[in-house]
Scaffold this motif. Sequence first.
Motif, PDB file in Angstrom:
ATOM      1  N   VAL A  87     -10.741  39.810  18.415  1.00 22.71           N
ATOM      2  CA  VAL A  87     -10.003  40.640  19.369  1.00 22.71           C
ATOM      3  C   VAL A  87      -9.467  41.892  18.677  1.00 22.71           C
ATOM      4  N   LEU A  88      -8.809  41.714  17.549  1.00 25.02           N
ATOM      5  CA  LEU A  88      -8.200  42.844  16.855  1.00 25.02           C
ATOM      6  C   LEU A  88      -9.246  43.835  16.367  1.00 25.02           C
ATOM      7  N   GLU A  89     -10.364  43.342  15.886  1.00 29.05           N
ATOM      8  CA  GLU A  89     -11.413  44.235  15.381  1.00 29.05           C
ATOM      9  C   GLU A  89     -12.093  44.967  16.534  1.00 29.05           C
ATOM     10  N   SER A  90     -12.333  44.260  17.626  1.00 31.07           N
ATOM     11  CA  SER A  90     -12.909  44.877  18.817  1.00 31.07           C
ATOM     12  C   SER A  90     -11.990  45.976  19.341  1.00 31.07           C
ATOM     13  N   ALA A  91     -10.686  45.688  19.341  1.00 30.59           N
ATOM     14  CA  ALA A  91      -9.709  46.673  19.803  1.00 30.59           C
ATOM     15  C   ALA A  91      -9.679  47.892  18.887  1.00 30.59           C
ATOM     16  N   ARG A  92      -9.769  47.651  17.587  1.00 31.96           N
ATOM     17  CA  ARG A  92      -9.777  48.773  16.631  1.00 31.96           C
ATOM     18  C   ARG A  92     -10.961  49.704  16.891  1.00 31.96           C
ATOM     19  N   LEU A  93     -12.116  49.118  17.148  1.00 40.23           N
ATOM     20  CA  LEU A  93     -13.315  49.925  17.372  1.00 40.23           C
ATOM     21  C   LEU A  93     -13.208  50.784  18.626  1.00 40.23           C
ATOM     22  N   HIS A  94     -12.329  50.401  19.543  1.00 44.15           N
ATOM     23  CA  HIS A  94     -12.214  51.144  20.799  1.00 44.15           C
ATOM     24  C   HIS A  94     -10.848  51.803  20.987  1.00 44.15           C
ATOM     25  N   GLY A  95     -10.084  51.920  19.898  1.00 46.13           N
ATOM     26  CA  GLY A  95      -8.841  52.670  19.942  1.00 46.13           C
ATOM     27  C   GLY A  95      -7.775  52.082  20.845  1.00 46.13           C
ATOM     28  N   VAL A  96      -7.737  50.761  20.970  1.00 42.79           N
ATOM     29  CA  VAL A  96      -6.770  50.090  21.838  1.00 42.79           C
ATOM     30  C   VAL A  96      -5.408  50.011  21.151  1.00 42.79           C
ATOM     31  N   ASP A  97      -4.344  50.156  21.941  1.00 39.39           N
ATOM     32  CA  ASP A  97      -2.976  50.052  21.440  1.00 39.39           C
ATOM     33  C   ASP A  97      -2.775  48.769  20.635  1.00 39.39           C
ATOM     34  N   ALA A  98      -2.123  48.875  19.493  1.00 44.19           N
ATOM     35  CA  ALA A  98      -1.986  47.744  18.571  1.00 44.19           C
ATOM     36  C   ALA A  98      -1.187  46.590  19.173  1.00 44.19           C
ATOM     37  N   GLU A  99      -0.135  46.890  19.941  1.00 41.95           N
ATOM     38  CA  GLU A  99       0.666  45.815  20.541  1.00 41.95           C
ATOM     39  C   GLU A  99      -0.135  45.036  21.578  1.00 41.95           C
ATOM     40  N   ALA A 100      -0.893  45.761  22.384  1.00 44.67           N
ATOM     41  CA  ALA A 100      -1.733  45.100  23.382  1.00 44.67           C
ATOM     42  C   ALA A 100      -2.791  44.247  22.691  1.00 44.67           C
ATOM     43  N   ALA A 101      -3.405  44.802  21.655  1.00 46.39           N
ATOM     44  CA  ALA A 101      -4.445  44.069  20.929  1.00 46.39           C
ATOM     45  C   ALA A 101      -3.890  42.781  20.339  1.00 46.39           C
ATOM     46  N   LEU A 102      -2.676  42.841  19.766  1.00 51.51           N
ATOM     47  CA  LEU A 102      -2.090  41.655  19.136  1.00 51.51           C
ATOM     48  C   LEU A 102      -1.803  40.572  20.174  1.00 51.51           C
ATOM     49  N   ASP A 103      -1.264  40.953  21.324  1.00 50.45           N
ATOM     50  CA  ASP A 103      -0.973  39.934  22.333  1.00 50.45           C
ATOM     51  C   ASP A 103      -2.252  39.337  22.914  1.00 50.45           C
ATOM     52  N   ALA A 104      -3.315  40.127  23.000  1.00 45.41           N
ATOM     53  CA  ALA A 104      -4.604  39.574  23.440  1.00 45.41           C
ATOM     54  C   ALA A 104      -5.137  38.593  22.399  1.00 45.41           C
TER      55      ALA A 104
ATOM     56  N   ASP B  64       0.366  34.533  30.611  1.00 39.96           N
ATOM     57  CA  ASP B  64       1.648  35.232  30.660  1.00 39.96           C
ATOM     58  C   ASP B  64       1.604  36.470  29.761  1.00 39.96           C
ATOM     59  N   LEU B  65       1.053  36.322  28.574  1.00 42.46           N
ATOM     60  CA  LEU B  65       0.969  37.440  27.634  1.00 42.46           C
ATOM     61  C   LEU B  65       0.095  38.571  28.166  1.00 42.46           C
ATOM     62  N   LEU B  66      -0.981  38.221  28.836  1.00 43.12           N
ATOM     63  CA  LEU B  66      -1.921  39.247  29.311  1.00 43.12           C
ATOM     64  C   LEU B  66      -1.453  39.946  30.584  1.00 43.12           C
ATOM     65  N   ALA B  67      -0.547  39.319  31.325  1.00 43.38           N
ATOM     66  CA  ALA B  67      -0.053  39.905  32.580  1.00 43.38           C
ATOM     67  C   ALA B  67       1.081  40.881  32.277  1.00 43.38           C
ATOM     68  N   ASP B  68       0.766  41.934  31.532  1.00 49.37           N
ATOM     69  CA  ASP B  68       1.776  42.884  31.085  1.00 49.37           C
ATOM     70  C   ASP B  68       1.260  44.308  31.273  1.00 49.37           C
ATOM     71  N   SER B  69       2.155  45.204  31.590  1.00 44.54           N
ATOM     72  CA  SER B  69       1.758  46.584  31.887  1.00 44.54           C
ATOM     73  C   SER B  69       1.128  47.293  30.696  1.00 44.54           C
ATOM     74  N   LYS B  70       1.392  46.813  29.472  1.00 47.65           N
ATOM     75  CA  LYS B  70       0.824  47.497  28.306  1.00 47.65           C
ATOM     76  C   LYS B  70      -0.699  47.406  28.225  1.00 47.65           C
ATOM     77  N   PHE B  71      -1.282  46.503  29.023  1.00 48.07           N
ATOM     78  CA  PHE B  71      -2.742  46.404  29.030  1.00 48.07           C
ATOM     79  C   PHE B  71      -3.399  47.430  29.953  1.00 48.07           C
ATOM     80  N   GLY B  72      -2.584  48.172  30.689  1.00 45.83           N
ATOM     81  CA  GLY B  72      -3.105  49.294  31.454  1.00 45.83           C
ATOM     82  C   GLY B  72      -3.892  48.889  32.693  1.00 45.83           C
TER      83      GLY B  72
END
Length: 287
Positions: A49-66, A120-128
């Motif tokens: 998840v974290l590496e996939s998020a890094r490759l696509h410029g995803v916010d670090a907090e959102a990536a960590l909770d995912a 619960d973690l994924l149902a957050d506005s930071k995921f856009g």
Amino acid sequence: MAVPFTEALKQAQQEISARLNAIIPVGATLGKPMLHAVLGGKMLRGFLVLESARLHGVDAEAALDAAVAIECIHAYSLVHDDLPCMDDDDLRRGLPTIHKKWDEATAVLTGDALQTLAFDLLADSKFGPNALELIRLLARAAGHSGMVQGQMLDIDAETASTPLTLEQITRLQDRKTGCLINWSATVGPVIAGDDSRALWQYATALGLAFQIADDILDVEGDAEKVGKALRKDADAGKATFVSLLGLEPAKQRARDLIDEACAALAPYGDAGETLKQAARFVIARDS
């Protein structure tokens, strides 16, 4: 910039563990068994998840909770899979399983709590704007058309009149193991609204190679290093990739799949090197 896999995995483990300890305090209801279940593993799915998020410029907090969410789903599945009504295992990661350390009711509720925490973690506005799609895809990957279906197929295989064919066991493992790996590897493009096909192809090959490597470990592995009982499938007469292909052909098939996984990362160029190293780790691990 890509970093060495061992360094990236260690960093992922530290970040995920710290976040888990922050949101599941030991003193909370079910806190101790939840942390017992979810901490201490390789956290490969969270790393993906974290590496996939890094490759696509995803916010670090959102990536960590995912990443935390998928580790919770994975841990819940293991807690339930270890129960006497399923695989009946006494050890997981070298430690007593939840129903052994506590009791069966605690194990069921611990799994339930981890599963719902993930959503619960994924149902957050930071995921856009793509949060709903991310949740929908995880529900499918973990549910009756994904991991749970794979577990049911595995249970059915235990009482089948004939062993599974190669096609059937590939389908079973694609559901039981592959679906969560696919979700993990495609989190980045899903959140970013980008094309996920390259990472989907990578994860599909990786997931199957991961399961073949597990079957090989069940034959050749050291139970102390693996942290659970080995050779149970063979003793039960269940079909595995090793029993169907043979040991050396199974190893070759795993290597071929890793080559496929690495080739799928071509669109990422040098930035995909960490994921390539992760793929090679999957078939070289001893636990």
